[in-house]
Write a protein that holds these residues in place. Structure first.
Motif, PDB file in Angstrom:
ATOM      1  N   ILE A  19      -5.453  -5.873   1.333  1.00 37.60           N
ATOM      2  CA  ILE A  19      -5.226  -4.415   0.927  1.00 37.60           C
ATOM      3  C   ILE A  19      -3.695  -4.291   0.761  1.00 37.60           C
ATOM      4  CG2 ILE A  19      -5.495  -2.366   1.416  1.00 37.60           C
ATOM      5  CD1 ILE A  19      -8.325  -2.666   2.532  1.00 37.60           C
ATOM      6  N   PHE A  20      -3.115  -4.567   1.673  1.00 38.87           N
ATOM      7  CA  PHE A  20      -1.631  -4.260   1.932  1.00 38.87           C
ATOM      8  C   PHE A  20      -0.825  -4.901   0.787  1.00 38.87           C
ATOM      9  CE2 PHE A  20       2.555  -4.699   4.381  1.00 38.87           C
ATOM     10  CZ  PHE A  20       2.864  -3.264   3.917  1.00 38.87           C
ATOM     11  N   TRP A  21      -1.189  -5.983   0.566  1.00 46.28           N
ATOM     12  CA  TRP A  21      -0.418  -6.963  -0.694  1.00 46.28           C
ATOM     13  C   TRP A  21      -0.743  -6.341  -2.012  1.00 46.28           C
ATOM     14  CZ3 TRP A  21      -1.367 -12.889  -1.403  1.00 46.28           C
ATOM     15  CH2 TRP A  21      -0.455 -13.618  -1.901  1.00 46.28           C
ATOM     16  N   PHE A 196      -2.154  -0.304   9.614  1.00 40.92           N
ATOM     17  CA  PHE A 196      -3.240  -0.297   8.517  1.00 40.92           C
ATOM     18  C   PHE A 196      -4.285   0.608   8.461  1.00 40.92           C
ATOM     19  CE2 PHE A 196      -7.645  -2.388   7.789  1.00 40.92           C
ATOM     20  CZ  PHE A 196      -7.559  -2.318   6.616  1.00 40.92           C
ATOM     21  N   GLU A 197      -4.642   1.352   9.962  1.00 38.05           N
ATOM     22  CA  GLU A 197      -5.224   2.838   9.770  1.00 38.05           C
ATOM     23  C   GLU A 197      -4.543   3.765   8.801  1.00 38.05           C
ATOM     24  OE1 GLU A 197      -6.288  -0.133  13.203  1.00 38.05           O
ATOM     25  OE2 GLU A 197      -4.357   0.749  12.420  1.00 38.05           O
ATOM     26  N   ASP A 198      -3.321   3.808   8.783  1.00 37.20           N
ATOM     27  CA  ASP A 198      -2.635   4.966   8.036  1.00 37.20           C
ATOM     28  C   ASP A 198      -3.029   4.908   6.527  1.00 37.20           C
ATOM     29  OD1 ASP A 198      -1.734   6.194  10.216  1.00 37.20           O
ATOM     30  OD2 ASP A 198       0.113   5.072  10.086  1.00 37.20           O
ATOM     31  N   ILE A 199      -3.101   3.326   6.207  1.00 35.22           N
ATOM     32  CA  ILE A 199      -3.586   3.036   4.641  1.00 35.22           C
ATOM     33  C   ILE A 199      -5.044   3.437   4.545  1.00 35.22           C
ATOM     34  CG2 ILE A 199      -3.868   1.135   3.059  1.00 35.22           C
ATOM     35  CD1 ILE A 199      -1.512   0.160   4.354  1.00 35.22           C
ATOM     36  N   LEU A 200      -5.891   3.344   5.359  1.00 35.36           N
ATOM     37  CA  LEU A 200      -7.326   3.395   5.276  1.00 35.36           C
ATOM     38  C   LEU A 200      -7.650   4.998   5.119  1.00 35.36           C
ATOM     39  CD1 LEU A 200      -8.883   0.930   8.020  1.00 35.36           C
ATOM     40  CD2 LEU A 200      -8.942   0.832   5.615  1.00 35.36           C
ATOM     41  N   PRO A 203      -4.843   6.241   1.627  1.00 33.03           N
ATOM     42  CA  PRO A 203      -4.235   5.101   0.950  1.00 33.03           C
ATOM     43  C   PRO A 203      -3.182   5.558  -0.200  1.00 33.03           C
ATOM     44  CG  PRO A 203      -6.509   5.517   0.238  1.00 33.03           C
ATOM     45  CD  PRO A 203      -6.369   6.416   1.510  1.00 33.03           C
ATOM     46  N   ILE A 204      -3.548   6.670  -0.916  1.00 35.42           N
ATOM     47  CA  ILE A 204      -2.658   7.235  -1.893  1.00 35.42           C
ATOM     48  C   ILE A 204      -1.133   7.743  -1.135  1.00 35.42           C
ATOM     49  CG2 ILE A 204      -1.882   8.755  -3.801  1.00 35.42           C
ATOM     50  CD1 ILE A 204      -4.111   6.485  -3.948  1.00 35.42           C
ATOM     51  N   GLY A 205      -1.345   8.583   0.016  1.00 39.24           N
ATOM     52  CA  GLY A 205      -0.074   8.984   0.442  1.00 39.24           C
ATOM     53  C   GLY A 205       0.660   8.047   1.015  1.00 39.24           C
ATOM     54  N   SER A 206      -0.119   6.946   1.855  1.00 43.71           N
ATOM     55  CA  SER A 206       0.594   5.958   2.364  1.00 43.71           C
ATOM     56  C   SER A 206       1.442   4.995   1.287  1.00 43.71           C
ATOM     57  CB  SER A 206      -0.214   5.025   3.266  1.00 43.71           C
ATOM     58  OG  SER A 206      -0.904   5.498   4.274  1.00 43.71           O
ATOM     59  N   THR A 207       0.907   4.612   0.268  1.00 42.75           N
ATOM     60  CA  THR A 207       1.232   4.296  -0.937  1.00 42.75           C
ATOM     61  C   THR A 207       2.723   4.637  -1.248  1.00 42.75           C
ATOM     62  OG1 THR A 207      -0.860   3.038  -1.522  1.00 42.75           O
ATOM     63  CG2 THR A 207       1.051   3.106  -3.082  1.00 42.75           C
ATOM     64  N   LYS A 208       2.625   5.920  -1.399  1.00 42.04           N
ATOM     65  CA  LYS A 208       3.726   6.613  -1.988  1.00 42.04           C
ATOM     66  C   LYS A 208       5.148   6.455  -0.871  1.00 42.04           C
ATOM     67  CE  LYS A 208       1.485  10.140  -4.525  1.00 42.04           C
ATOM     68  NZ  LYS A 208       1.253  11.767  -4.768  1.00 42.04           N
ATOM     69  N   ASP A 217       8.809   2.922  -7.998  1.00 39.46           N
ATOM     70  CA  ASP A 217       8.443   4.177  -8.391  1.00 39.46           C
ATOM     71  C   ASP A 217       6.886   4.496  -8.763  1.00 39.46           C
ATOM     72  OD1 ASP A 217       8.158   6.724 -10.123  1.00 39.46           O
ATOM     73  OD2 ASP A 217       9.355   5.898 -11.899  1.00 39.46           O
ATOM     74  N   PHE A 218       6.261   5.225  -7.922  1.00 39.70           N
ATOM     75  CA  PHE A 218       4.675   5.501  -7.880  1.00 39.70           C
ATOM     76  C   PHE A 218       4.406   5.982  -9.210  1.00 39.70           C
ATOM     77  CE2 PHE A 218       0.931   7.978  -6.981  1.00 39.70           C
ATOM     78  CZ  PHE A 218       0.296   6.774  -6.481  1.00 39.70           C
ATOM     79  N   GLN A 219       5.391   6.736  -9.991  1.00 38.59           N
ATOM     80  CA  GLN A 219       4.787   7.335 -11.163  1.00 38.59           C
ATOM     81  C   GLN A 219       4.436   6.064 -12.443  1.00 38.59           C
ATOM     82  OE1 GLN A 219       4.364  10.676 -11.435  1.00 38.59           O
ATOM     83  NE2 GLN A 219       4.826  10.787  -9.359  1.00 38.59           N
ATOM     84  N   LYS A 220       4.861   5.057 -12.092  1.00 37.45           N
ATOM     85  CA  LYS A 220       4.538   4.077 -12.870  1.00 37.45           C
ATOM     86  C   LYS A 220       3.038   3.541 -12.633  1.00 37.45           C
ATOM     87  CE  LYS A 220       8.999   2.575 -13.862  1.00 37.45           C
ATOM     88  NZ  LYS A 220      10.221   1.269 -13.893  1.00 37.45           N
ATOM     89  N   ILE A 221       2.310   3.931 -11.690  1.00 35.36           N
ATOM     90  CA  ILE A 221       0.942   3.611 -11.616  1.00 35.36           C
ATOM     91  C   ILE A 221       0.190   4.271 -12.440  1.00 35.36           C
ATOM     92  CG2 ILE A 221      -0.727   3.447  -9.808  1.00 35.36           C
ATOM     93  CD1 ILE A 221       1.452   1.477  -9.308  1.00 35.36           C
ATOM     94  N   LYS A 222      -0.828   3.501 -12.896  1.00 40.11           N
ATOM     95  CA  LYS A 222      -1.953   4.024 -13.624  1.00 40.11           C
ATOM     96  C   LYS A 222      -3.219   4.069 -12.992  1.00 40.11           C
ATOM     97  CE  LYS A 222       0.334   3.278 -18.051  1.00 40.11           C
ATOM     98  NZ  LYS A 222       0.095   2.621 -19.499  1.00 40.11           N
ATOM     99  N   LYS A 223      -3.326   2.950 -12.828  1.00 42.95           N
ATOM    100  CA  LYS A 223      -4.565   2.467 -11.663  1.00 42.95           C
ATOM    101  C   LYS A 223      -4.310   1.659 -10.811  1.00 42.95           C
ATOM    102  CE  LYS A 223      -8.554   3.114 -14.884  1.00 42.95           C
ATOM    103  NZ  LYS A 223      -9.891   2.307 -15.498  1.00 42.95           N
ATOM    104  N   MET A 224      -5.056   1.742  -9.705  1.00 40.43           N
ATOM    105  CA  MET A 224      -4.786   0.672  -8.575  1.00 40.43           C
ATOM    106  C   MET A 224      -5.602  -0.577  -8.535  1.00 40.43           C
ATOM    107  SD  MET A 224      -3.834   3.344  -5.657  1.00 40.43           S
ATOM    108  CE  MET A 224      -2.742   2.247  -4.694  1.00 40.43           C
ATOM    109  N   ARG A 225      -5.063  -1.750  -8.183  1.00 39.92           N
ATOM    110  CA  ARG A 225      -5.843  -3.042  -8.204  1.00 39.92           C
ATOM    111  C   ARG A 225      -6.091  -3.530  -6.827  1.00 39.92           C
ATOM    112  NH1 ARG A 225      -2.961  -7.393 -11.854  1.00 39.92           N
ATOM    113  NH2 ARG A 225      -1.278  -6.793 -10.752  1.00 39.92           N
TER     114      ARG A 225
END
Length: 293
Positions: A19-21, A196-200, A203-208, A217-225
């Motif tokens: 998930i992290f990768w 890992f628990e913070d991502i679980l 997930p969106i806040g952690s990714t930012k 730049d998180f603004q370039k994200i349209k969908k997550m893979r």
């Protein structure tokens, strides 16, 4: 060096590294060498690579990329550094023709130039945490992340797959590897610890937050893979609602369809109370450091 501003991920096997990768590979400006570092430079007779043997010879360190070699590595020559850089760059270019990873967005493929200029992100499990100094020497501008996970559910994964010989063996590896992560994070402001628990849980806040530290730049994200893998579900069964070991795209608001925030709870249920308490006692200091107590 050919790889500019690379990102290196240090993880514990079965600790959420997949998930992290993929949090990074969701970004259109980031590409991987497709395989993990230990797979690219493998000298295991069961699946060796010529790059693995060549790196071992050049560095005079047969266990340079051995994930269970939990010791510091010696410095390497400039020629060895160039070989590692070129190998990772050449492997990154495979993104352009890879059936799944060639897409920077769900239906939009990369151009070759975009792959060439994309930032490299590699996944390095277990003992490869000791490669931090070598990678930092090759790439002074690199960013490092170390992913940690609560040792109790993590042990369940190791037990089920027979990765560790015993609870004590598992705990020793966990304490050693995370100890190195802590040491490197305390020495460098370009090395970041992530739970890992913070991502679980977010997930969106952690990714930012992660993207901010990686200058993405998180603004370039349209969908997550994400790459679907089997896991424990609420009813106790083991599997996935998606085709496993392939990548799937998710709307940002629907990532919980693939990320289950309760996975630790489901895995811990598979352990006996005695196993849980033993791990808790042996790893108490680490669990307190990471605020798992």
């Amino acid at each position: 060096m050919r790889n500019k501003n690379p990102i290196f991920l240090f993880c514990l096997s079965r600790g959420g590294s997949n998930i992290f990768w993929n949090l990074f590979l969701t970004h259109p400006g980031v590409c991987s060498p497709i395989h993990e570092t230990l797979e690219i430079f493998r000298i295991d007779p069961r699946a060796p690579t010529w790059e693995g043997y060549f790196a071992a010879i050049l560095s005079t360190q047969p266990r340079l990329f051995d994930q269970w070699h939990l010791q510091s590595r010696r410095p390497i020559t400039n020629y060895t550094k160039e070989f590692i850089d070129k190998t990772l760059y050449r492997r990154k270019l495979r993104t352009f023709k890879d059936q799944e990873m060639r897409f920077k967005y769900e239906t939009q493929p990369y151009s070759l130039e975009e792959v060439e200029n994309a930032r490299l992100v590699t996944k390095n499990n277990n003992g490869l945490v000791y490669l931090k100094e070598i990678f930092a020497d090759i790439y002074p501008e690199a960013t490092f992340f170390a992913l940690v996970r609560d040792p109790i559910p993590l042990y369940e994964s190791h037990k089920r797959r027979k990765i560790s010989k015993s609870i004590e063996d598992f705990a020793k590896k966990y304490i050693t590897i995370t100890g190195r992560m802590i040491r490197d994070a305390e020495k460098s402001n370009r090395y970041h610890l992530v739970r890992f628990e913070d991502i679980l849980n977010d997930p969106i806040g952690s990714t930012k937050k992660i993207y901010e530290k990686a200058d993405l730049d998180f603004q370039k994200i349209k969908k997550m893979r994400f790459r679907a893998k089997p896991h424990y579900r609420p009813d106790g069964t083991y599997g996935s609602n998606y085709q496993t070991y392939t990548h799937h795209w998710f709307d940002i608001e629907n990532v919980y369809q693939i990320i289950n925030p309760d996975i630790n709870k489901y895995q811990t249920r598979q352990l006996s109370p005695q196993e849980t308490e033993t791990i808790r006692q042996i790893t108490e200091e680490r669990r307190a450091y990471f605020d798992y107590s």
